[in-house]
Design a protein around this motif. Structure first.
Motif, PDB file in Angstrom:
ATOM      1  N   ARG A 243       0.857  -1.248   0.006  1.00  0.00           N
ATOM      2  CA  ARG A 243       0.163  -0.217   0.174  1.00  0.00           C
ATOM      3  C   ARG A 243       0.787   1.282   0.101  1.00  0.00           C
ATOM      4  O   ARG A 243       0.737   2.166  -0.706  1.00  0.00           O
ATOM      5  N   PRO A 244       1.920   1.615   0.881  1.00  0.00           N
ATOM      6  CA  PRO A 244       2.628   2.509   0.785  1.00  0.00           C
ATOM      7  C   PRO A 244       3.892   2.484  -0.327  1.00  0.00           C
ATOM      8  O   PRO A 244       4.305   3.527  -0.754  1.00  0.00           O
ATOM      9  N   ASN A 245       4.200   1.102  -0.578  1.00  0.00           N
ATOM     10  CA  ASN A 245       5.328   1.202  -1.521  1.00  0.00           C
ATOM     11  C   ASN A 245       4.815   1.714  -2.958  1.00  0.00           C
ATOM     12  O   ASN A 245       5.442   2.171  -3.878  1.00  0.00           O
ATOM     13  N   LEU A 246       3.618   1.244  -3.367  1.00  0.00           N
ATOM     14  CA  LEU A 246       3.281   1.539  -4.635  1.00  0.00           C
ATOM     15  C   LEU A 246       3.232   3.121  -5.115  1.00  0.00           C
ATOM     16  O   LEU A 246       3.865   3.148  -6.088  1.00  0.00           O
ATOM     17  N   PRO A 247       2.842   3.802  -4.319  1.00  0.00           N
ATOM     18  CA  PRO A 247       3.047   5.327  -4.720  1.00  0.00           C
ATOM     19  C   PRO A 247       4.412   5.715  -4.689  1.00  0.00           C
ATOM     20  O   PRO A 247       4.778   6.435  -5.687  1.00  0.00           O
ATOM     21  N   TRP A 248       5.359   5.071  -3.888  1.00  0.00           N
ATOM     22  CA  TRP A 248       6.589   5.492  -3.677  1.00  0.00           C
ATOM     23  C   TRP A 248       7.261   4.995  -5.347  1.00  0.00           C
ATOM     24  O   TRP A 248       8.109   5.527  -5.808  1.00  0.00           O
TER      25      TRP A 248
END
Ligand code: NAD
Length: 268
Positions: free
Chosen positions: A83-88
């Motif tokens: 979830r947080p990795n994908l925008p990164w």
């Protein structure tokens, strides 16, 4: 050391590289002459060598993907990490191939903002990378309008905690969307409760078998007057997912926006 790669080899990083799927993906990328494994990330395996690549160690931090000049990242982690990795990944200009399950519809809506259709980056999210399973679902959907009754039997290893499988549920949904005309269940007495399985969309019955020694299998049975059709798919080990993962890695740089599932990549 890895074999020489063509100059245009796609530079691939793997997140979740120490996990069961991630380590299999590392080996599959390593074995593909047109792909180059440039980074492997997993906090749980940080510092370990990547199997078959004594020159590459697992990094504990995602920065290794950017530092290594990866252009595509393959994510097989857990939903809480993805979830947080994908925008990164998107912020770093990385195309993404995501096999991690447990992402909700809201997550996919958010993901579309990071990977817009009119942008330059592509993201493929597939809950099942086994090409045979994708085709099984498509064939079941095509067959549905031509049959009156259908039941799904999914069979998995004895460590699977949830039932039915996500693939069985998705199959039943797609069949129910393809046809609303199913014969009613004739059962009047269920002597052993649950023996008719669970009623999925449009009442299509789903039966979940849990058996030691199995991996992941599914049969879709369709019946009409005087004939039946059985569509069966078997995954014998994690290698079954690799052709689908590599297909997505090769396709994603040319597919801006979010692609859900392998169907469009397979042209079905
Ligand atoms: P696993 O537990 O063996 O591996 C997951 C790895 O992710 C672990 O090593 C963990 O340390 C790592 N990880 C956690 N947070 C991370 C982070 N922030 N950055 C990098 N790595 C991180 O699990 P698995 O069996 O390999 O499955 C991984 C995922 O793939 C699950 O969601 C599973 O349901 C899914 N899966 C999908 C398919 C498919 O076809 N789409 C097939 C099999 C499994």
């Amino acid at each position: 050391m890895s074999p020489p790669r063509p100059a245009a080899a796609i530079r691939v990083g793997v997140a979740g590289a120490a996990g069961r799927m991630g380590s299999t993906v590392c080996a599959a990328v390593e074995a593909a002459p047109d792909l180059e494994l440039v980074a492997a990330v997993d906090p749980a395996g940080a510092g370990r060598p990547v199997a078959g690549r004594p020159d590459l160690t697992v990094a504990g931090d995602l920065d290794a993907l950017a530092a290594a000049g990866a252009t595509v990242v393959v994510d097989f982690t857990v939903a809480e990490a993805a979830r947080p990795n994908l925008p990164w990944y998107a912020a770093q200009g990385l195309h993404a191939v995501v096999g991690t399950t447990g992402l909700a519809d809201d997550d996919l809506v958010a993901l579309r903002r990071h990977y817009p259709d009119d942008g330059e980056l592509g993201c493929v999210v597939a809950p099942n990378f086994a090409i045979g399973a994708v085709l099984m679902m498509r064939f079941a959907e095509l067959a549905a309008p031509w049959f009156d009754t259908a039941e799904i039997v999914e069979l998995h290893h004895d460590a699977k905690a949830d039932a039915p499988s996500g693939t069985a549920l998705l199959t039943s949904r797609r069949m129910a969307e393809a046809s609303g005309e199913w014969a009613p269940d004739p059962t009047r007495a269920e002597v052993v409760p649950g023996s008719r399985g669970g009623a999925g969309p449009s009442g299509i019955r789903i039966h979940s078998v849990r058996l030691r020694g199995l991996v992941a299998h599914q049969e879709v049975l369709l019946g009409t007057t005087g004939q039946s059709l059985t569509i069966r798919h078997d995954s014998y080990d994690r290698s079954s997912f690799m052709p689908g993962v590599l297909l997505a890695v090769r396709a994603v740089p040319a597919r801006p926006g979010l692609t859900l599932g392998l169907d469009t990549l397979l042209g079905v």
